[in-house]
Design a protein around this motif. Structure first.
Motif, PDB file in Angstrom:
ATOM      1  N   ASN A  60       2.956   6.151  -5.830  1.00 35.48           N
ATOM      2  CA  ASN A  60       2.657   6.359  -7.250  1.00 35.48           C
ATOM      3  C   ASN A  60       1.362   7.142  -7.453  1.00 35.48           C
ATOM      4  OD1 ASN A  60       4.710   4.811  -9.000  1.00 35.48           O
ATOM      5  ND2 ASN A  60       4.218   3.329  -7.410  1.00 35.48           N
ATOM      6  N   VAL A  61       0.338   6.802  -6.688  1.00 36.75           N
ATOM      7  CA  VAL A  61      -0.946   7.485  -6.799  1.00 36.75           C
ATOM      8  C   VAL A  61      -0.815   8.955  -6.393  1.00 36.75           C
ATOM      9  CG1 VAL A  61      -3.194   7.662  -5.663  1.00 36.75           C
ATOM     10  CG2 VAL A  61      -2.484   5.504  -6.647  1.00 36.75           C
TER      11      VAL A  61
ATOM     12  N   ALA B 247      -6.896   4.496  -8.898  1.00 35.21           N
ATOM     13  CA  ALA B 247      -5.682   5.026  -9.513  1.00 35.21           C
ATOM     14  C   ALA B 247      -5.971   5.573 -10.907  1.00 35.21           C
ATOM     15  CB  ALA B 247      -4.616   3.935  -9.583  1.00 35.21           C
TER      16      ALA B 247
ATOM     17  N   ARG C 265      -7.333  -0.231  -7.944  1.00 40.93           N
ATOM     18  CA  ARG C 265      -6.844  -0.032  -9.311  1.00 40.93           C
ATOM     19  C   ARG C 265      -7.733   0.972 -10.052  1.00 40.93           C
ATOM     20  NH1 ARG C 265      -4.810  -5.428  -8.517  1.00 40.93           N
ATOM     21  NH2 ARG C 265      -6.891  -6.339  -8.587  1.00 40.93           N
TER      22      ARG C 265
ATOM     23  N   LYS D   5       3.781   1.558  -1.543  1.00 47.37           N
ATOM     24  CA  LYS D   5       4.224   1.701  -2.928  1.00 47.37           C
ATOM     25  C   LYS D   5       3.084   2.204  -3.801  1.00 47.37           C
ATOM     26  CE  LYS D   5       7.124   1.171  -6.376  1.00 47.37           C
ATOM     27  NZ  LYS D   5       8.282   2.104  -6.534  1.00 47.37           N
ATOM     28  N   TYR D   6       1.916   1.654  -3.602  1.00 51.31           N
ATOM     29  CA  TYR D   6       0.724   2.109  -4.334  1.00 51.31           C
ATOM     30  C   TYR D   6       0.512   3.604  -4.111  1.00 51.31           C
ATOM     31  CZ  TYR D   6      -4.311   2.777  -5.183  1.00 51.31           C
ATOM     32  OH  TYR D   6      -5.535   3.246  -5.620  1.00 51.31           O
TER      33      TYR D   6
ATOM     34  N   ALA E  39       1.222   1.850  -9.847  1.00 53.26           N
ATOM     35  CA  ALA E  39       0.359   1.741  -8.661  1.00 53.26           C
ATOM     36  C   ALA E  39      -0.472   0.466  -8.720  1.00 53.26           C
ATOM     37  CB  ALA E  39      -0.546   2.964  -8.561  1.00 53.26           C
ATOM     38  N   CYS E  40      -1.009   0.172  -9.884  1.00 54.42           N
ATOM     39  CA  CYS E  40      -1.823  -1.037 -10.052  1.00 54.42           C
ATOM     40  C   CYS E  40      -0.989  -2.296  -9.839  1.00 54.42           C
ATOM     41  CB  CYS E  40      -2.474  -1.050 -11.430  1.00 54.42           C
ATOM     42  SG  CYS E  40      -3.738   0.235 -11.655  1.00 54.42           S
TER      43      CYS E  40
ATOM     44  N   ALA F  57       1.564  -2.531  -7.909  1.00 59.06           N
ATOM     45  CA  ALA F  57       1.949  -2.614  -6.500  1.00 59.06           C
ATOM     46  C   ALA F  57       0.957  -3.417  -5.673  1.00 59.06           C
ATOM     47  CB  ALA F  57       2.101  -1.211  -5.916  1.00 59.06           C
ATOM     48  N   VAL F  58      -0.311  -3.416  -6.075  1.00 59.01           N
ATOM     49  CA  VAL F  58      -1.327  -4.132  -5.296  1.00 59.01           C
ATOM     50  C   VAL F  58      -1.756  -5.439  -5.975  1.00 59.01           C
ATOM     51  CG1 VAL F  58      -2.181  -2.098  -4.090  1.00 59.01           C
ATOM     52  CG2 VAL F  58      -3.147  -2.673  -6.321  1.00 59.01           C
TER      53      VAL F  58
ATOM     54  N   MET G 286       0.822  -1.210   0.000  1.00 59.29           N
ATOM     55  CA  MET G 286       0.000   0.000   0.000  1.00 59.29           C
ATOM     56  C   MET G 286       0.858   1.263   0.000  1.00 59.29           C
ATOM     57  SD  MET G 286      -3.171  -0.800  -0.276  1.00 59.29           S
ATOM     58  CE  MET G 286      -4.225   0.489   0.384  1.00 59.29           C
TER      59      MET G 286
END
Length: 294
Positions: free
Chosen positions: A212-213, A286, A283, A208-209, A268-269, A271-272, A206
């Motif tokens: 990016n987000v 994002a 996703r 990392k997500y 981001a996508c 990452a999860v 989360m």
């Protein structure tokens, strides 16, 4: 076009945090500062930070009341930051979310006090056992919130942003990225990390997500300052260019900024990915961030 299930999840998160905030904020009858707190916090905004808290908590089976309270806390911090950001000594904005800013509807002193009260309310919410029965978890969330909202996060990023306005040499892309990772990205990171923290799970996917987000969110804000409609954004557009401010768009160009934002969303996508279909709303969120027009 945003995914329908995501739109439902976003609307549900907004409704949940709105009710929680309505219960936690002081009644308007308590005076102008209380009125201003409610004006700044209720019935407005995308509630993306609240959504990230609630959606992240859902992944780890966190009780709704705990998630809602953490979501309310981050929305209080976000609202406080906007109230202060709109002041004449900062960005000097008259409109926010299509409504008069707090210092315009009341006065500057009321705006400062309302912002201060919203910030401290966030920590009051997080310190309560209803937010997390385990005191160690509460302390972890409180410490991280203080870090992301303070000098090493949002406040520090805002200070860099103000300094950049008078800089003789425009900021580089690396400097803008570092600035925005504090100013905008830090609180988004806290929001994304709150769910796994409450669920006593690994926060790294989360985090990392969110990194990016958060950056994609700011790039889209810069794009909207160039291409947006003030009637949709609810605030002035074209301010950065008028001030001669270095932005992702001024450095990368409009197309380059759009491509960079799209690449961040893809990361981001990814990452999860370990959450499989349970992260579909994350996703979609994002993607929504770079498709929004306000």
């Amino acid at each position: 076009m945003a995914d329908a299930s995501f739109e439902d999840a976003l609307a549900n998160a907004a409704a949940r945090v709105e009710k929680c905030l309505d219960d936690l904020l002081p009644p308007a009858s308590d005076g102008p500062v209380a009125e201003a707190m409610r004006h700044a916090t209720l019935q407005g905004g995308k509630r993306l930070r609240a959504f990230l808290v609630i959606e992240g908590a859902r992944l780890f089976n966190v009780a709704e009341m705990q998630a809602d309270r953490a979501a309310a806390a981050i929305e209080c911090v976000h609202a406080y930051s906007l109230v202060h950001d709109d002041l004449p000594c900062m960005d000097d904005d008259d409109m926010r979310r299509g409504n008069p800013t707090v210092h315009k509807k009341w006065d500057e002193a009321t705006a400062v006090l309302a912002g201060d009260a919203l910030q401290t309310l966030a920590f009051e919410i997080m310190a309560h056992p209803r937010t997390a029965p385990d005191i160690a978890i509460r302390l972890k969330l409180i410490a991280r919130l203080a870090e992301t909202a303070g000098f090493n996060g949002m406040v520090g990023g805002q200070a860099l942003d103000i300094a950049a306005e008078d800089a003789q040499v425009p900021l580089t892309l690396e400097e803008i990225t570092a600035l925005q990772s504090k100013k905008t990205g830090a609180l988004i990171s806290w929001a994304a990390e709150a769910g796994p923290t409450l669920g006593k799970s690994d926060i790294s996917p989360m985090t990392k997500y969110a990194q990016n987000v958060g950056l994609a969110f700011q790039i889209q804000d810069d794009i909207l300052d160039v291409t947006g409609d003030a009637n949709k954004t609810g605030k002035k557009v074209g301010k950065d260019d008028l001030a001669g401010k270095a932005t992702f768009v001024s450095i990368m160009g409009l197309d380059g900024a759009k491509q960079a934002a799209a690449a961040l969303v893809e990361d981001a996508c990814s990452a999860v990915a370990s959450y499989h279909s349970a992260a579909d709303n994350l996703r979609a969120c994002a993607k929504f961030i770079i498709e929004r027009d306000k």
